[in-house]
Design a protein around this motif. Structure first.
Motif, PDB file in Angstrom:
ATOM      1  N   ASP A 192       0.539  -0.998   0.015  1.00 11.27           N
ATOM      2  CA  ASP A 192      -0.135  -0.081  -0.117  1.00 11.27           C
ATOM      3  C   ASP A 192       0.794   1.155   0.056  1.00 11.27           C
ATOM      4  O   ASP A 192       0.351   2.135  -0.537  1.00 11.27           O
ATOM      5  CB  ASP A 192      -1.036   0.114   1.302  1.00 11.27           C
ATOM      6  CG  ASP A 192      -2.120  -0.954   1.096  1.00 11.27           C
ATOM      7  OD1 ASP A 192      -3.073  -0.836   1.951  1.00 11.27           O
ATOM      8  OD2 ASP A 192      -2.060  -1.544   0.094  1.00 11.27           O
ATOM      9  N   THR A 193       2.030   1.238   0.489  1.00 10.65           N
ATOM     10  CA  THR A 193       2.920   2.482   0.697  1.00 10.65           C
ATOM     11  C   THR A 193       4.133   2.302  -0.147  1.00 10.65           C
ATOM     12  O   THR A 193       4.816   1.242  -0.119  1.00 10.65           O
ATOM     13  CB  THR A 193       3.292   2.538   2.099  1.00 10.65           C
ATOM     14  OG1 THR A 193       2.053   2.380   2.942  1.00 10.65           O
ATOM     15  CG2 THR A 193       4.002   3.798   2.503  1.00 10.65           C
ATOM     16  N   TYR A 245       3.628   7.852  -0.219  1.00 13.90           N
ATOM     17  CA  TYR A 245       2.307   7.708  -0.486  1.00 13.90           C
ATOM     18  C   TYR A 245       1.696   6.431   0.017  1.00 13.90           C
ATOM     19  O   TYR A 245       2.402   5.197  -0.122  1.00 13.90           O
ATOM     20  CB  TYR A 245       2.251   7.652  -2.132  1.00 13.90           C
ATOM     21  CG  TYR A 245       2.075   9.009  -2.832  1.00 13.90           C
ATOM     22  CD1 TYR A 245       2.946   9.757  -2.942  1.00 13.90           C
ATOM     23  CD2 TYR A 245       0.786   9.148  -3.315  1.00 13.90           C
ATOM     24  CE1 TYR A 245       3.113  11.019  -3.416  1.00 13.90           C
ATOM     25  CE2 TYR A 245       0.660  10.700  -3.827  1.00 13.90           C
ATOM     26  CZ  TYR A 245       1.720  11.599  -4.009  1.00 13.90           C
ATOM     27  OH  TYR A 245       1.565  12.545  -4.656  1.00 13.90           O
ATOM     28  N   ASN A 246       0.617   6.454   0.492  1.00 16.88           N
ATOM     29  CA  ASN A 246      -0.093   5.479   1.190  1.00 16.88           C
ATOM     30  C   ASN A 246      -1.311   5.303   0.298  1.00 16.88           C
ATOM     31  O   ASN A 246      -2.343   6.081   0.525  1.00 16.88           O
ATOM     32  CB  ASN A 246      -0.576   5.672   2.729  1.00 16.88           C
ATOM     33  CG  ASN A 246      -1.201   4.284   3.127  1.00 16.88           C
ATOM     34  OD1 ASN A 246      -0.472   3.150   2.937  1.00 16.88           O
ATOM     35  ND2 ASN A 246      -2.297   4.353   3.536  1.00 16.88           N
ATOM     36  N   ASN A 247      -1.567   4.212  -0.659  1.00 20.75           N
ATOM     37  CA  ASN A 247      -2.953   4.164  -1.324  1.00 20.75           C
ATOM     38  C   ASN A 247      -3.112   5.247  -2.045  1.00 20.75           C
ATOM     39  O   ASN A 247      -4.312   5.735  -2.083  1.00 20.75           O
ATOM     40  CB  ASN A 247      -3.960   3.546  -0.307  1.00 20.75           C
ATOM     41  CG  ASN A 247      -4.796   2.901  -1.002  1.00 20.75           C
ATOM     42  OD1 ASN A 247      -4.880   2.443  -2.441  1.00 20.75           O
ATOM     43  ND2 ASN A 247      -5.993   2.507  -0.499  1.00 20.75           N
ATOM     44  N   ASP A 272      -1.962   5.000  -9.014  1.00 23.53           N
ATOM     45  CA  ASP A 272      -2.683   3.720  -8.422  1.00 23.53           C
ATOM     46  C   ASP A 272      -1.673   3.509  -7.398  1.00 23.53           C
ATOM     47  O   ASP A 272      -0.615   3.740  -7.325  1.00 23.53           O
ATOM     48  CB  ASP A 272      -3.166   2.732  -9.170  1.00 23.53           C
ATOM     49  CG  ASP A 272      -1.877   2.099 -10.158  1.00 23.53           C
ATOM     50  OD1 ASP A 272      -2.381   2.387 -11.475  1.00 23.53           O
ATOM     51  OD2 ASP A 272      -1.029   1.887  -9.563  1.00 23.53           O
ATOM     52  N   LYS A 273      -2.212   2.442  -6.540  1.00 24.13           N
ATOM     53  CA  LYS A 273      -1.323   2.093  -5.375  1.00 24.13           C
ATOM     54  C   LYS A 273       0.092   1.308  -5.774  1.00 24.13           C
ATOM     55  O   LYS A 273       0.890   1.210  -4.867  1.00 24.13           O
ATOM     56  CB  LYS A 273      -1.920   1.465  -4.181  1.00 24.13           C
ATOM     57  CG  LYS A 273      -2.174   0.115  -4.366  1.00 24.13           C
ATOM     58  CD  LYS A 273      -3.050  -0.507  -3.240  1.00 24.13           C
ATOM     59  CE  LYS A 273      -3.079  -1.952  -3.405  1.00 24.13           C
ATOM     60  NZ  LYS A 273      -3.630  -2.766  -1.959  1.00 24.13           N
ATOM     61  N   CYS A 333      13.138   4.074  -5.418  1.00 29.05           N
ATOM     62  CA  CYS A 333      11.878   3.863  -5.261  1.00 29.05           C
ATOM     63  C   CYS A 333      11.867   2.658  -4.030  1.00 29.05           C
ATOM     64  O   CYS A 333      12.583   1.649  -4.301  1.00 29.05           O
ATOM     65  CB  CYS A 333      10.924   3.364  -6.270  1.00 29.05           C
ATOM     66  SG  CYS A 333       9.226   3.223  -6.107  1.00 29.05           S
ATOM     67  N   ALA A 334      10.855   2.530  -3.125  1.00 29.72           N
ATOM     68  CA  ALA A 334      10.582   1.499  -2.073  1.00 29.72           C
ATOM     69  C   ALA A 334       9.261   1.542  -1.865  1.00 29.72           C
ATOM     70  O   ALA A 334       8.424   2.439  -2.164  1.00 29.72           O
ATOM     71  CB  ALA A 334      11.764   1.589  -0.869  1.00 29.72           C
ATOM     72  N   SER A 335       8.671   0.251  -1.346  1.00 31.33           N
ATOM     73  CA  SER A 335       7.354  -0.060  -1.085  1.00 31.33           C
ATOM     74  C   SER A 335       7.520  -0.862   0.316  1.00 31.33           C
ATOM     75  O   SER A 335       8.478  -1.200   0.705  1.00 31.33           O
ATOM     76  CB  SER A 335       6.729  -0.699  -1.920  1.00 31.33           C
ATOM     77  OG  SER A 335       7.183  -1.952  -2.165  1.00 31.33           O
ATOM     78  N   THR A 336       6.301  -0.801   0.900  1.00 33.42           N
ATOM     79  CA  THR A 336       6.080  -1.422   2.161  1.00 33.42           C
ATOM     80  C   THR A 336       4.719  -1.915   2.441  1.00 33.42           C
ATOM     81  O   THR A 336       3.729  -1.115   1.604  1.00 33.42           O
ATOM     82  CB  THR A 336       6.556  -0.472   3.334  1.00 33.42           C
ATOM     83  OG1 THR A 336       6.747  -1.440   4.625  1.00 33.42           O
ATOM     84  CG2 THR A 336       5.653   0.398   3.839  1.00 33.42           C
ATOM     85  N   PRO A 337       4.432  -3.093   3.186  1.00 34.19           N
ATOM     86  CA  PRO A 337       2.989  -3.270   3.225  1.00 34.19           C
ATOM     87  C   PRO A 337       2.163  -2.411   3.965  1.00 34.19           C
ATOM     88  O   PRO A 337       2.528  -1.342   4.465  1.00 34.19           O
ATOM     89  CB  PRO A 337       3.094  -4.561   4.085  1.00 34.19           C
ATOM     90  CG  PRO A 337       4.424  -5.172   3.757  1.00 34.19           C
ATOM     91  CD  PRO A 337       5.107  -3.907   3.728  1.00 34.19           C
ATOM     92  N   ALA A 338       0.972  -2.609   4.143  1.00 37.70           N
ATOM     93  CA  ALA A 338      -0.146  -1.792   4.815  1.00 37.70           C
ATOM     94  C   ALA A 338      -0.009  -1.240   6.085  1.00 37.70           C
ATOM     95  O   ALA A 338       0.989  -1.858   6.881  1.00 37.70           O
ATOM     96  CB  ALA A 338      -1.647  -2.385   4.742  1.00 37.70           C
ATOM     97  N   LEU A 339      -0.211   0.046   6.285  1.00 42.98           N
ATOM     98  CA  LEU A 339      -0.305   0.526   7.923  1.00 42.98           C
ATOM     99  C   LEU A 339      -0.846  -0.358   8.753  1.00 42.98           C
ATOM    100  O   LEU A 339      -1.722  -1.069   8.480  1.00 42.98           O
ATOM    101  CB  LEU A 339      -1.185   1.804   7.871  1.00 42.98           C
ATOM    102  CG  LEU A 339      -0.569   2.986   7.614  1.00 42.98           C
ATOM    103  CD1 LEU A 339      -1.690   4.258   7.671  1.00 42.98           C
ATOM    104  CD2 LEU A 339       0.731   3.287   8.762  1.00 42.98           C
ATOM    105  N   GLY A 340      -0.070  -0.656   9.849  1.00 44.29           N
ATOM    106  CA  GLY A 340      -0.639  -1.345  10.979  1.00 44.29           C
ATOM    107  C   GLY A 340      -0.286  -2.834  10.899  1.00 44.29           C
ATOM    108  O   GLY A 340      -0.056  -3.796  11.780  1.00 44.29           O
TER     109      GLY A 340
END
Lengths: 115, 113
Positions: A30-31, A49-51, A70-71, A91-98
């Motif tokens: 998502d992020t 960016y988150n979603n 888009d996400k 660029c990097a990404s990480t799973p959803a908040l929480g």
């Protein structure tokens, strides 16, 4: 099957030009982030960016404009390029908040050289 | 607030000798801690992570790190350096569930044959 892919990998351009770097992730995260790595290897966060929603915007000149259609995508557009913009952009990404542990998944980087 | 300090900007070891890369952190909450490796002209790859489970964490390529809360440290070690270990290493702290991720300034590991 690249998880986080950036294009182009290398970019050489003249001062004053406008350029874009694209990033796509197929991890379902998502992020997404943009980081700048300078010649001393120091990594500095630029945006997150988150979603599709901007959540982190560090002190970055407004010549830099991120766009997230888009996400799975986070692009970086840079106007009126300056010599000091020369760096490697990750660029990097990480799973959803929480749910995420903070682990980042990085692309290979885009080396921008401004002449 | 959180921060991370890598105590050495450059470490040089002989091949076959132990590696110690030092990292201290500061965090207002229970942190997650990571070590990433960056080989020349490459992206960053996760070596290992601590996320509140076992304090001694084993990673890839024979590396491990120990989370020491009393010393606020997360030093990276390897018993025997290999030439392929020559790279830049980053210690990272983050807060679980949030996007704030803070990088150290990096330690360049040189391995001498």
């Amino acid at each position: 099957d690249t998880a986080v892919s950036q294009t182009p990998k290398y970019l050489v351009t003249q001062m004053g030009n406008d350029k874009s770097i694209k990033c796509e992730q197929n991890l379902g995260h998502d992020t997404m982030y943009w980081y700048k790595q300078d010649s001393k290897k120091f990594l500095k966060i630029m945006f997150s960016y988150n979603n599709k929603e901007l959540i982190i915007n560090e002190t970055v000149p407004n010549r830099f404009s991120p766009k997230s259609p888009d996400k799975a995508h986070l692009n970086l557009h840079i106007n009126s390029l300056e010599l000091g913009d020369s760096a490697v952009y990750f660029c990097a990404s990480t799973p959803a908040l929480g749910t995420n542990t903070g682990e980042l998944f990085f692309g290979e980087g885009s080396r921008l050289t401004v002449l | 607030a959180q921060s991370v300090t890598q105590l050495d900007s450059h470490v040089s070891v002989s091949e076959g000798t132990p590696v110690l890369l030092r990292c201290n952190y500061s965090s207002s909450y229970s942190p997650s801690l990571f070590w990433y490796v960056q080989h020349p002209n490459k992206g960053l790859q996760l070596l290992l992570k601590y996320t509140s489970a076992a304090t001694l964490v084993k990673g890839i390529n024979g590396f491990e790190a120990e989370f020491k809360k009393s010393e606020t440290s997360f030093h990276l070690t390897k018993p025997s350096a290999h030439m392929s270990d020559a790279a830049e290493y980053f210690c990272v702290v983050s807060q679980r569930g949030y996007q704030k991720v803070t990088f150290g300034t990096g330690t360049k590991l040189q391995v001498i044959p």
